[in-house]
Scaffold this motif. Structure first.
Motif, PDB file in Angstrom:
ATOM      1  N   UNK A  12       0.769  -1.206   0.123  1.00  0.00           N
ATOM      2  CA  UNK A  12      -0.097  -0.123  -0.116  1.00  0.00           C
ATOM      3  C   UNK A  12       0.898   1.351  -0.023  1.00  0.00           C
ATOM      4  N   UNK A  13       1.902   1.293   0.785  1.00  0.00           N
ATOM      5  CA  UNK A  13       2.663   2.490   0.837  1.00  0.00           C
ATOM      6  C   UNK A  13       3.338   2.817  -0.621  1.00  0.00           C
ATOM      7  N   UNK A  14       3.860   1.844  -1.308  1.00  0.00           N
ATOM      8  CA  UNK A  14       4.381   1.773  -2.726  1.00  0.00           C
ATOM      9  C   UNK A  14       3.266   2.318  -3.612  1.00  0.00           C
ATOM     10  N   UNK A 257      -0.973   2.453 -13.597  1.00  0.00           N
ATOM     11  CA  UNK A 257      -1.244   1.242 -13.868  1.00  0.00           C
ATOM     12  C   UNK A 257      -0.753   0.453 -12.522  1.00  0.00           C
ATOM     13  N   UNK A 258       0.704   0.709 -12.354  1.00  0.00           N
ATOM     14  CA  UNK A 258       1.522   0.111 -11.352  1.00  0.00           C
ATOM     15  C   UNK A 258       0.821   0.367  -9.707  1.00  0.00           C
ATOM     16  N   UNK A 259       0.318   1.497  -9.615  1.00  0.00           N
ATOM     17  CA  UNK A 259      -0.236   1.653  -8.497  1.00  0.00           C
ATOM     18  C   UNK A 259      -1.429   0.798  -7.894  1.00  0.00           C
ATOM     19  N   UNK A 260      -2.498   0.574  -9.172  1.00  0.00           N
ATOM     20  CA  UNK A 260      -3.380  -0.302  -8.744  1.00  0.00           C
ATOM     21  C   UNK A 260      -3.306  -1.735  -8.849  1.00  0.00           C
ATOM     22  N   UNK A 261      -1.997  -1.958  -9.191  1.00  0.00           N
ATOM     23  CA  UNK A 261      -1.561  -3.429  -8.968  1.00  0.00           C
ATOM     24  C   UNK A 261      -0.695  -3.719  -7.732  1.00  0.00           C
ATOM     25  N   UNK A 262      -0.260  -2.659  -7.042  1.00  0.00           N
ATOM     26  CA  UNK A 262       0.162  -2.794  -5.622  1.00  0.00           C
ATOM     27  C   UNK A 262      -0.538  -2.814  -4.483  1.00  0.00           C
ATOM     28  N   UNK A 266      -9.350   0.493  -2.922  1.00  0.00           N
ATOM     29  CA  UNK A 266     -10.309   1.345  -1.667  1.00  0.00           C
ATOM     30  C   UNK A 266      -9.114   2.099  -0.966  1.00  0.00           C
ATOM     31  N   UNK A 267      -7.709   1.842  -1.000  1.00  0.00           N
ATOM     32  CA  UNK A 267      -6.574   2.317  -0.495  1.00  0.00           C
ATOM     33  C   UNK A 267      -5.914   3.548  -1.343  1.00  0.00           C
ATOM     34  N   UNK A 268      -5.950   3.361  -2.653  1.00  0.00           N
ATOM     35  CA  UNK A 268      -5.183   3.980  -3.604  1.00  0.00           C
ATOM     36  C   UNK A 268      -6.314   5.103  -4.158  1.00  0.00           C
TER      37      UNK A 268
END
Length: 333
Positions: A12-14, A257-262, A266-268
Motif C-alpha cells: 500500500x505505501x508503494x 497502472x502500477x499503483x493499482x497493481x500494488x 479502496x486504499x489507492x
C-alpha cells in the motif's frame, strides 16, 4: 504470455507513492496542454506525446517480461477500452482549452459517482442509501458548477463546453465498469502500450482528415478550433514542452497502472483527489485563476461525496465498483 492475473501484490505505501506521482504528472500534463492550446491542435499534441510515450512504454515492456506480454486473447476489448479513454481525453482537453483548469478538473472528478451508478445495472451491485445519498450530493455539486440559472453572457462559455468534462467523466466511468465486469488483467506496461497505440491511431486519423485545418475555418468555437486547427511544427521552448508531454504521458500511464497493481483501489483511489487540489494550484500559479464561489462549492461537494463512497466501502470491507482487477490500472490520460 496472454492476459493472466499477476501474483497478488500488497504494497500500500508503494501504491500510494505511485498514485501521488501519477497525479502530479497528470496535473503537469493538463497544465502543459492548456498552455499550448492557443497555438497547436489537440490531435498534434496527442500524437506527439503518444509517440514518445509508446517508445518509453516498449522499453519498460522488456523489463516486465518482453514482447510476449503484449499478446492478448482480447484485442477487441483492449481496443474498445482504449477508445473510451481516447474519448474521455479528447472531450476533457477540448473543454480545458476554454475553461479554467480547476473547473474542468472538478467536473471530471464526478467520474466515481457515475461508476457507482453504473455498477447497479451492469455489475448488479447493491448500492445502499448512504452511497446513493453521497452520489446525489456530488451531482448537486456538478449542477451548481454548471450554473443552470446563469445566462450565456454570464457564463462566459457555451453550455456545450461545460458539458464536455462531464462527458469525459461518463466515458471514463464506462471504461472502468467494463474493465471490472470482464475481469481483464495485464502488465502495466502492456496496458500503457495498448492505450498509447489507440491514441496514435485516432490522432493519426485526425491528421489525415483535418490536419490542414480546413474544418477549423469559419468557426469561432474555441474548443472546435483546438480540435481541428492545422498542425504547426513547434519551435523553441514549445518543442521541449512537446517532448515533455511525451515523457510525462508515459509516466502517467505506468504510475497509475502500477499503483493499482500494488494495493487495493479502496486504499489507492482516494489519493487521486490530490489531482484536484493540484489543478487549483496550477490554475492560480500560472494563469491567476481563482475558483469562484460556485466552483468552490462544487469542488467540496464532489470531492466530499467521492471520498465518502470510497471510505464507506472500505469500512464495509467490500470491493469498490470502481476497483479495477489487479493489473488494469486504467487512466483517463
Amino acid at each position: 504470455m496472454t492476459d493472466s492475473a499477476a501474483s497478488p501484490i500488497d504494497r500500500p505505501s508503494f501504491g500510494i507513492a505511485l498514485i501521488l506521482v501519477g497525479m502530479l504528472a497528470i496535473s503537469i500534463n493538463d497544465m502543459l496542454i492548456k498552455q499550448l492550446s492557443g497555438g497547436y491542435p489537440l490531435h498534434q499534441m496527442v500524437f506527439t506525446r503518444s509517440a514518445i510515450g509508446i517508445a518509453f512504454g516498449l522499453v519498460i515492456v522488456q523489463f516486465e517480461g518482453g514482447w510476449q506480454i503484449l499478446k492478448t486473447r482480447r484485442p477487441g476489448l483492449h481496443a474498445f477500452r482504449g477508445l473510451l479513454v481516447v474519448i474521455a481525453n479528447m472531450s476533457y482537453f477540448a473543454a480545458l482549452a476554454v475553461l479554467p483548469l480547476a473547473d474542468a478538473t472538478a467536473l471530471f472528478f464526478a467520474a466515481p459517482l457515475f461508476i457507482t451508478l453504473m455498477s447497479i445495472p451492469v455489475l448488479k451491485e447493491k448500492v445502499g442509501p448512504f452511497r446513493l445519498g453521497a452520489v446525489l450530493v456530488g451531482f448537486i455539486g456538478v449542477v451548481i458548477m454548471q450554473r443552470p440559472w446563469a445566462s450565456p453572457e454570464d457564463l462566459g462559455v457555451s453550455r456545450l463546453v461545460l458539458v464536455l468534462p462531464v462527458v469525459s467523466a461518463i466515458t471514463y466511468a464506462g471504461m472502468q465498469i467494463m474493465t471490472r465486469k470482464l475481469g481483464m488483467s495485464s502488465k502495466p506496461s502492456a496496458l500503457a502500450v495498448y492505450i498509447q497505440t489507440m491514441f496514435l491511431l485516432v490522432a493519426g486519423l485526425f491528421w489525415i482528415f483535418a490536419g490542414d485545418g480546413r474544418f477549423a475555418e469559419g468557426t469561432d468555437n474555441e474548443s472546435l478550433i483546438f480540435l481541428l486547427r492545422a498542425w504547426v511544427w513547434p519551435e523553441g521552448v514549445d518543442l521541449w514542452l512537446f517532448i515533455g508531454l511525451g515523457f510525462n504521458s508515459a509516466a502517467v500511464a505506468y504510475c497509475l497502472s502500477a499503483a493499482y497493481r500494488s494495493a487495493d483501489a479502496a486504499i489507492i483511489a482516494p489519493f487521486e483527489y490530490t489531482g484536484l487540489l493540484l489543478a487549483v494550484f496550477w490554475g492560480w500559479a500560472i494563469w491567476g485563476e481563482i475558483p469562484g464561489l460556485e466552483v468552490k462549492i462544487g469542488i467540496v461537494l464532489i470531492m466530499g461525496s467521492g471520498l465518502f463512497v470510497f471510505l464507506r466501502e472500505r469500512q464495509r470491507n467490500r470491493p469498490l465498483a470502481s476497483d479495477p482487477p489487479r493489473g488494469t490500472g486504467a487512466t483517463r490520460r
